[in-house]
Design a protein around this motif. Structure first.
Motif, short mmCIF file in Angstrom:
data_model
loop_
_atom_site.label_atom_id
_atom_site.label_comp_id
_atom_site.label_asym_id
_atom_site.label_seq_id
_atom_site.Cartn_x
_atom_site.Cartn_y
_atom_site.Cartn_z
N ILE A 22 -31.36 -5.98 -61.53
CA ILE A 22 -30.75 -4.82 -60.88
C ILE A 22 -29.26 -4.76 -61.21
O ILE A 22 -28.72 -3.68 -61.49
N GLN A 23 -28.59 -5.91 -61.20
CA GLN A 23 -27.17 -5.94 -61.56
C GLN A 23 -26.97 -5.45 -62.99
O GLN A 23 -26.04 -4.67 -63.27
N ALA A 24 -27.83 -5.90 -63.90
CA ALA A 24 -27.72 -5.47 -65.29
C ALA A 24 -27.97 -3.97 -65.42
O ALA A 24 -27.29 -3.28 -66.18
N TYR A 25 -28.92 -3.47 -64.65
CA TYR A 25 -29.24 -2.04 -64.68
C TYR A 25 -28.05 -1.22 -64.21
O TYR A 25 -27.70 -0.20 -64.80
N ILE A 26 -27.41 -1.68 -63.13
CA ILE A 26 -26.25 -0.97 -62.59
C ILE A 26 -25.12 -0.92 -63.61
O ILE A 26 -24.50 0.13 -63.84
N LEU A 27 -24.84 -2.05 -64.24
CA LEU A 27 -23.77 -2.07 -65.25
C LEU A 27 -24.10 -1.17 -66.44
O LEU A 27 -23.24 -0.46 -66.95
N ASP A 28 -25.36 -1.18 -66.85
CA ASP A 28 -25.78 -0.38 -68.00
C ASP A 28 -25.72 1.12 -67.73
O ASP A 28 -25.42 1.91 -68.63
N HIS A 29 -26.00 1.52 -66.48
CA HIS A 29 -26.09 2.94 -66.16
C HIS A 29 -24.88 3.47 -65.40
O HIS A 29 -24.38 4.56 -65.72
N ALA A 30 -24.43 2.73 -64.40
CA ALA A 30 -23.26 3.20 -63.64
C ALA A 30 -21.98 3.00 -64.43
O ALA A 30 -21.03 3.79 -64.29
N GLY A 31 -21.94 1.96 -65.27
CA GLY A 31 -20.74 1.68 -66.06
C GLY A 31 -20.28 2.86 -66.89
O GLY A 31 -19.16 3.36 -66.72
N PRO A 32 -21.12 3.38 -67.79
CA PRO A 32 -20.72 4.53 -68.61
C PRO A 32 -20.41 5.77 -67.78
O PRO A 32 -19.50 6.54 -68.10
N LEU A 33 -21.17 5.97 -66.71
CA LEU A 33 -20.99 7.13 -65.85
C LEU A 33 -19.60 7.13 -65.21
O LEU A 33 -18.86 8.12 -65.29
#
Length: 202
Positions: A117-128
């Motif tokens: 979940i942490q990796a998913y957040i960084l991958d998706h929320a990061g660029p956003l």
């Protein structure tokens, strides 16, 4: 006869409920098969292994969570500072069911789920959020020369510092949130009080 897409979603519904109820490590593929009332071959038609089911559960849930944030991020009628707050609010889980899920995610038996979940957040929320910060730099509200890195640091700290996503109630908790947003301002090169931490808590 159930449509293949519907059957896959049904399997994910069952797996998600089991993962949050008894933990990822505590759930076997046999339990998922039994609860789904399908043959073993049917499960493996859709997923090669249990970890693939977990990835699909996280991706499905993540798409729902990020849909609202993505729409807000693209609303250029709002200044970047307001879009950043709006996106953080959209990503903030504070419902009772959300809290129960967060408590389960941070349980020892769900270490892999937590990590994914942490990796998913960084991958998706990061660029956003990075794009919003870059817009904020152009608008003059932020001055960070490293928007992407600043956002990743914010997300990592939010995940670890506020592990269970609970709304603060004590003075110590409130000071923790104040410190968090104080450092967000520093990371983004923003002048206080452009970002108001109380908006996140209300």
């Amino acid at each position: 006869m159930m449509d293949p897409k519907d059957r896959k979603q049904m399997i994910l519904d069952v797996a998600e409920a089991l993962f949050y109820d008894q933990g990822y490590e505590g759930t076997s593929t046999q339990e998922i098969i039994k609860k789904s009332k399908i043959a073993r071959g049917t499960l493996y038609y859709y997923f090669d292994k249990k970890e693939d089911i977990l990835d699909a559960v996280i991706d499905r849930k993540g798409k729902k969570v990020f849909a609202r944030a993505q729409a807000l991020a693209k609303d250029k009628d709002l200044p970047a500072r307001d879009r950043l707050i709006a996106c953080l609010l959209a990503l903030h889980q504070d419902s009772k069911s959300g809290q129960e899920e967060l408590d389960q995610v941070h349980a020892p038996q769900n270490a892999l789920m937590h990590q994914k979940i942490q990796a998913y957040i960084l991958d998706h929320a990061g660029p956003l959020l990075s794009q919003i910060v870059e817009d904020g730099v152009q608008e003059g509200d932020f001055s960070s020369p490293y928007p992407k890195e600043a956002v990743n640091m914010i997300l990592i700290y939010a995940n670890e510092g506020f592990d269970h996503g609970k709304d603060p109630s004590s003075q110590e908790d409130l000071e923790k949130f104040e410190a968090f947003f104080y450092h967000i301002h520093l990371l983004l090169g923003a002048q206080k009080p452009i970002l108001n931490f109380k908006e996140i808590l209300d």
